[in-house]
Design an enzyme around this catalytic site. Structure first.
Site, PDB file in Angstrom:
ATOM      1  N   CYS A 199       1.597   3.034  12.021  1.00  0.00           N
ATOM      2  CA  CYS A 199       2.616   2.647  11.054  1.00  0.00           C
ATOM      3  C   CYS A 199       2.954   3.858  10.195  1.00  0.00           C
ATOM      4  O   CYS A 199       2.222   4.856  10.220  1.00  0.00           O
ATOM      5  CB  CYS A 199       2.155   1.475  10.195  1.00  0.00           C
ATOM      6  SG  CYS A 199       0.883   1.879   8.980  1.00  0.00           S
ATOM      7  N   HIS A 236       0.834  -1.199   0.000  1.00  0.00           N
ATOM      8  CA  HIS A 236       0.000   0.000   0.000  1.00  0.00           C
ATOM      9  C   HIS A 236       0.864   1.242   0.000  1.00  0.00           C
ATOM     10  O   HIS A 236       2.036   1.220   0.375  1.00  0.00           O
ATOM     11  CB  HIS A 236      -0.939   0.018   1.209  1.00  0.00           C
ATOM     12  CG  HIS A 236      -0.226  -0.110   2.528  1.00  0.00           C
ATOM     13  ND1 HIS A 236       0.190  -1.332   3.025  1.00  0.00           N
ATOM     14  CD2 HIS A 236       0.148   0.803   3.454  1.00  0.00           C
ATOM     15  CE1 HIS A 236       0.781  -1.158   4.194  1.00  0.00           C
ATOM     16  NE2 HIS A 236       0.778   0.137   4.477  1.00  0.00           N
TER      17      HIS A 236
END
Length: 684
Positions: A199, A76
């Site tokens: 993250c 991603h």
């Protein structure tokens, strides 16, 4: 089929049948799979530049693997090339390794978001990521027989029907915009844990980790409240929930926002992926920590103490992070001070270093010294630069201590660095003193004190006693041995000549090109600048070797991608290559990172080969450099400029030819130049 766009959005559906590949061979590496999915998204009008999307996704892969247990991968990214939030999906045959601990993946979602994606789109993408921790959803993806069925399954996750939503229990993670104390605190008998997940990209792992921890809590009969600090926005946990928690879990790859809110809580810390892979184990560790009076806790002012047995990052990784923090804060002093010193030499000549102090103190614009205005300005610039440069070791030590103990470590750390300079221990003394200062400050901060004294701890008590301890140790115990080591190293460098000096140049060249601005590169650079002494030719040769070798990677990639073999590189890489000419000329090694992130196995060894050649030649030709930064802008500070250019050109050509050869003769799949969707085979 309901619309899978965000509410209020007029853009295309996030996923559609043309973005799906079922039971198909997309290559043998994750790079191949990402390229194929990116090509599909581009062909569907979801991205303007497949290469740009690939670069962004691979850069995210370089930060940490996106493979998950159970044969799932979720590469991603957010990228300017993406025009609308989109999902590409592939069910692979054969499976491909994305770095999951239990083996390769057969289910791959490429999550692509625009650089400025709105919160609604980010919530939809995070909803998909969270669904992937549910076994039933994953099984349905494997059993689906058509792309339309995949679209329906994803749509049900992103846009649950009102009926389904009504019977779904409330999510354990709060979604209110502003959490306040109005949230009722858990009953005293209810034992609960709080957690923070985060993250670097904040699209997928943040939310998957949160749901994994919540699910682990349900299995263990323990309530888990999670604060997700991701792209959908951070909803702070209510103070009452934090206050009543038995322990806290930090599952993050980036800094925790508002860490001080958890002060005093037993803590288990790790990277975000561990919370996805081992949520039950992390929860068990947190519960054990809550019952252990000696467990690591979150300090009110310092960074959270960690224990490798409690799931934190390892000691080696933490030590590397601490040292890199010190180096990164030191570099601005080096760049500013070193360049000003070099400019002083340019105006006043190298002999200005001797009388500069007297000239600055005794002369002025209206009372110029012998030599006139140029000499006066040269002395001023040299003196400013020298003063800035004098902070090099104190800043290194101060911010090493800061990385360990936060703000209370700064004063003792700077003091330790100043003592290291005073006793002649130099760079090595700064490293050792900073580590000692940070550890002492951290442990003093853990001492239990009365409530009335806590306010004085970070501003008075910790700096006072930590400074006293580290200062005494440096003066009484460590100063002379460290100074002897530094002196011995300096004498050894001065004695290097011939093959020994060339070997040192090779080592420094390899280090400068190994990780392009990472810890190994920074270690070589810090070694050079810390020992730089304009009166010591050995240190000037080392500085020349380090800077010349550091210029090689961006210049070599620029040469390869824009001159030698542009067709081997994607359009995005060719554009990066144009910028890399300037970045390399200015000694910014990071200009080669986009190339290395996309193809590390062929780019990095090639760059190291060129760096080794340049470092060796610099040493062989006795080239010197008295400025620690600047590239072509400090050529006036180079001794032996002709040989410097020869060495730099030789290494650049070697590296460029090596990377072209590696890409030409050791192909691992379609090159980035072959991302044109029209030539990508149609998926089955």
């Amino acid at each position: 089929m309901s619309d899978t766009t965000a509410a209020g959005s007029s853009g295309p559906e996030i996923i559609s049948p043309e973005l799906i590949s079922l039971d198909t061979d997309l290559g043998t590496t994750k790079e191949d799979v990402i390229r194929s999915l990116a090509a599909r998204l581009t062909a569907a009008g979801r991205a303007s530049d497949a290469a740009g999307l690939v670069d962004a996704a691979l850069a995210r892969e370089a930060q940490s693997a996106t493979g998950l247990p159970g044969g799932i991968a979720i590469p991603h990214c957010r990228a300017e090339a993406v025009s609308s939030a989109s999902l590409g999906f592939a069910r692979l045959d054969p499976k491909v390794d994305f770095g999951a601990p239990d083996g390769p993946a057969d289910l791959v979602f490429l999550i692509a978001a625009p650089e400025g994606a709105g919160s609604e789109h980010m919530k939809l993408l995070s909803s998909l990521a969270r669904a992937l921790v549910r076994p039933a959803f994953v099984t349905s993806l494997r059993e689906a027989s058509t792309p339309d069925e995949i679209v329906r399954l994803v749509d049900e996750v992103l846009n649950p029907s009102p009926k389904a939503a009504a019977v779904t229990p409330p999510a354990p993670v709060s979604t209110r915009k502003h959490a306040t104390d109005e949230t009722p605190a858990p009953a005293p008998a209810e034992r609960h844990i709080v957690a923070v997940t985060a993250c670097p990209t904040g699209i997928a792992h943040t939310y998957m980790a949160a749901d994994s921890l919540v699910a682990a809590g349900e299995r263990a009969g323990v309530k888990v409240h999670v604060e997700t600090q991701g792209s959908s926005g951070s909803t702070p946990l209510a103070p009452s929930v934090i206050a009543g928690a038995a322990a806290v879990i930090f599952a993050t790859d980036v800094g925790v926002k508002g860490r001080e809110r958890f002060a005093g809580k037993p803590v288990v810390a790790s990277g975000v992926k561990r919370a996805i892979n081992e949520p039950d184990k992390m929860l068990a560790e947190a519960l054990r920590a809550s019952e252990n009076p000696a467990a690591a806790t979150v300090d009110g002012t310092a960074a959270a103490a960690t224990d490798s047995d409690a799931g934190s990052v390892g000691f080696g990784t933490h030590l590397r992070q601490v040292l890199l923090t010190g180096v990164s804060y030191m570099i601005p002093f080096v760049a500013a001070g070193g360049l000003l010193i070099a400019l002083g030499f340019l105006l006043g000549g190298y002999e200005i270093s001797g009388p500069a102090k007297d000239i600055v103190l005794n002369n002025s614009i209206t009372n110029l010294p012998d030599g006139g205005l140029a000499t006066y300005l040269g002395a001023v610039l040299f003196q400013i630069g020298s003063l800035a440069f004098s902070f090099l070791v104190p800043a290194l030590a101060g911010y090493i201590a800061f990385a360990i103990a936060d703000r209370p470590g700064i004063a003792p750390g700077f003091t330790a660095g100043a003592v290291a300079v005073f006793v002649g221990a130099g760079f090595i003394g700064g490293l050792v003193g900073g580590l000692i200062a940070g550890v002492v400050a951290l442990y003093i901060g853990r001492i239990a004190v009365p409530q009335w004294l806590r306010g004085l701890m970070p501003v008075v008590i910790i700096p006072l006693f930590a400074t006293l301890v580290v200062g005494a140790l440096m003066f009484i115990v460590l100063g002379r041995p460290l100074a002897a080591i530094t002196s011995g190293l300096t004498d050894w460098l001065n004695g290097l000549s011939g093959s020994s000096a060339i070997f040192l140049g090779i080592i420094l060249g390899l280090m400068m090109c190994f990780d392009l601005g990472g810890p190994v590169n920074k270690a070589a650079y810090a070694f050079a600048v810390a020992g730089l002494n304009v009166n010591d030719p050995a240190t000037l040769r080392i500085m020349a070797a380090v800077m010349a070798a550091g210029m090689v990677p961006p210049l070599a990639m620029a040469l390869a991608s824009t001159v030698l073999r542009p067709k081997l590189f994607s359009e995005a890489e060719r554009e990066n290559g144009k910028a890399a000419w300037l970045l390399g000329s200015a000694f910014i090694s990071e200009g080669a990172i986009p190339f290395a992130a996309a193809d590390p196995l062929r780019v990095i060894p090639s760059m190291m080969a060129g760096g080794a050649v340049t470092g060796a030649l610099i040493m062989a030709f006795d080239v010197t450099l008295s400025a620690p930064h600047g590239g072509i802008f400090v050529f006036f500070a180079v001794g032996g400029i002709g040989w410097f250019l020869v060495s730099l050109a030789a290494g650049t050509v070697v590296a460029a030819l090596a990377v072209v050869g590696a890409k030409e003769f050791f192909r691992k799949g379609p090159s980035d130049a072959e991302l044109d969707p029209e030539i990508v085979p149609a998926a089955a």
